[in-house]
Design a protein around this motif. Structure first.
Motif, mmCIF file in Angstrom:
data_model
loop_
_atom_site.group_PDB
_atom_site.id
_atom_site.type_symbol
_atom_site.label_atom_id
_atom_site.label_comp_id
_atom_site.label_asym_id
_atom_site.label_seq_id
_atom_site.Cartn_x
_atom_site.Cartn_y
_atom_site.Cartn_z
ATOM 1 N N THR A 55 51.478 24.090 41.595
ATOM 2 C CA THR A 55 52.463 25.168 41.612
ATOM 3 C C THR A 55 53.779 24.674 42.190
ATOM 4 O OG1 THR A 55 52.895 27.423 42.421
ATOM 5 C CG2 THR A 55 51.665 25.959 43.878
ATOM 6 N N LEU A 93 55.445 27.133 43.830
ATOM 7 C CA LEU A 93 55.610 28.197 44.810
ATOM 8 C C LEU A 93 54.903 27.816 46.105
ATOM 9 C CD1 LEU A 93 55.009 31.228 42.429
ATOM 10 C CD2 LEU A 93 57.199 30.273 43.185
ATOM 11 N N ARG A 142 49.742 38.587 42.353
ATOM 12 C CA ARG A 142 49.678 37.312 43.063
ATOM 13 C C ARG A 142 48.847 37.428 44.326
ATOM 14 N NH1 ARG A 142 55.536 35.310 43.975
ATOM 15 N NH2 ARG A 142 54.451 33.734 45.203
ATOM 16 N N THR A 155 50.231 31.315 38.575
ATOM 17 C CA THR A 155 50.849 32.593 38.936
ATOM 18 C C THR A 155 52.109 32.908 38.136
ATOM 19 O OG1 THR A 155 52.053 31.527 40.764
ATOM 20 C CG2 THR A 155 49.934 32.531 41.279
ATOM 21 N N ARG A 161 45.472 35.268 45.040
ATOM 22 C CA ARG A 161 45.229 34.455 46.224
ATOM 23 C C ARG A 161 43.853 34.766 46.829
ATOM 24 N NH1 ARG A 161 51.071 35.525 49.143
ATOM 25 N NH2 ARG A 161 52.381 34.363 47.664
ATOM 26 N N ALA A 207 46.999 30.593 50.303
ATOM 27 C CA ALA A 207 45.676 30.500 49.684
ATOM 28 C C ALA A 207 44.959 29.178 49.893
ATOM 29 C CB ALA A 207 45.789 30.769 48.182
ATOM 30 N N GLU A 218 54.890 29.212 48.925
ATOM 31 C CA GLU A 218 54.270 30.321 49.645
ATOM 32 C C GLU A 218 52.848 30.599 49.152
ATOM 33 O OE1 GLU A 218 57.336 32.299 46.807
ATOM 34 O OE2 GLU A 218 57.083 30.410 47.892
ATOM 35 N N ASP A 219 52.578 30.331 47.855
ATOM 36 C CA ASP A 219 51.213 30.500 47.351
ATOM 37 C C ASP A 219 50.275 29.480 47.992
ATOM 38 O OD1 ASP A 219 51.757 32.641 45.713
ATOM 39 O OD2 ASP A 219 51.979 31.464 43.891
#
Length: 266
Positions: free
Chosen positions: A205, A207, A185, A177, A189, A214, A209-210
């Motif tokens: 990653t 991140l 993004r 991402t 997801r 997902a 939150e990703d």
């Protein structure tokens, strides 16, 4: 003409899509992955860890870019070692490294077609597969644009397109991402969740939150070893209000690493 049985036409299944036992992998002379045990099947798996944890080295080993220095690695029923013929395995893999090379004058379509050819896809299937992968990453309007004219986010999406063009059984995405805007993004997801229905997807990653949005489960590495593997809710439960982070998942991640480092230091 012989009738083909249902068993013969069914897709090949394996105990695990990815199975590592005491896996050791070097990055140069450094042992970046040291004694890792990991088992992954269908679904979307998030890979977290601080810089230097060994995530990229692990991804490169799973992509068969580098060979293991020790332990055992089996992917899609194939043993990955210094003696293995990896061509058949590689046909079932998709891989997006942090940085990928391309010919600047290739169009997006030519780039994805070329990668499909390298993956030894049947010639008749390539045009349709290329169009589908370009459509899935939202680059249909740029299919004729040269790679050198794309923005950073568009390049990343072209990289994702080549990784999924062969409908891989194992999809490996390293920082996918980077360069994507918030709307892209969200689309990404959704794409991951769709692919993860039938494939084993591993996403490295920073991140958190990703991963929460997902992934079906999360793997945390530190200093070449496995710290945690489990459901996202299990990671969230590790943290509390006093832990560092802007979300419950980030607080769980930071708390997990803090406790692991404290235990190692004893």
């Amino acid at each position: 003409m012989r009738t083909v049985s249902a068993a013969e036409s069914a897709p090949t299944t394996y105990p695990w899509a990815v199975h590592a036992q005491e896996l050791r992998v070097k990055a140069g002379r450094h042992l970046a992955v040291d004694g890792l045990d990991l088992a992954l099947d269908t679904g979307v798996h998030g890979l977290l860890g601080p810089n230097g944890a060994g995530k990229t080295t692990l991804m490169r080993a799973l992509a068969t870019v580098i060979r293991p220095a020790g332990g055992r690695l089996t992917m899609l029923g194939e043993t990955v070692d210094g003696r293995a013929d990896l061509r058949r395995l590689r046909r079932g893999l998709g891989y997006l490294p942090q940085q990928f090379g391309f010919y600047p004058r290739f169009t997006v379509r030519e780039f994805v077609e070329y990668m499909a050819w390298l993956k030894e896809m049947p010639k008749a299937e390539i045009p349709g597969a290329v169009q589908r992968s370009i459509d899935r990453v939202g680059l249909a309007a740029k299919a004729g644009a040269r790679m050198k004219t794309l923005s950073g986010g568009m390049l990343r999406r072209a990289g994702i397109a080549q990784a999924i063009v062969n409908d891989p059984a194992v999809l490996l995405l390293d920082e996918p991402t980077v360069g994507l805007d918030p709307e892209q993004r969200l689309d990404f997801r959704e794409l991951l969740r769709d692919i993860g229905v039938d494939s084993c997807v591993l996403v490295s990653t920073h991140l958190v939150e990703d991963v929460v949005a997902a992934c079906s489960d999360v793997i945390v590495m530190n200093e070449g070893g496995l710290v945690h593997q489990g459901a996202v809710d299990t990671l969230i439960a590790q943290g509390g209000e006093g832990d560092a982070g802007d979300s419950p998942a980030e607080r769980g991640y930071s708390a997990l690493l803090r406790r692991h480092r404290s235990a190692v230091a004893r």
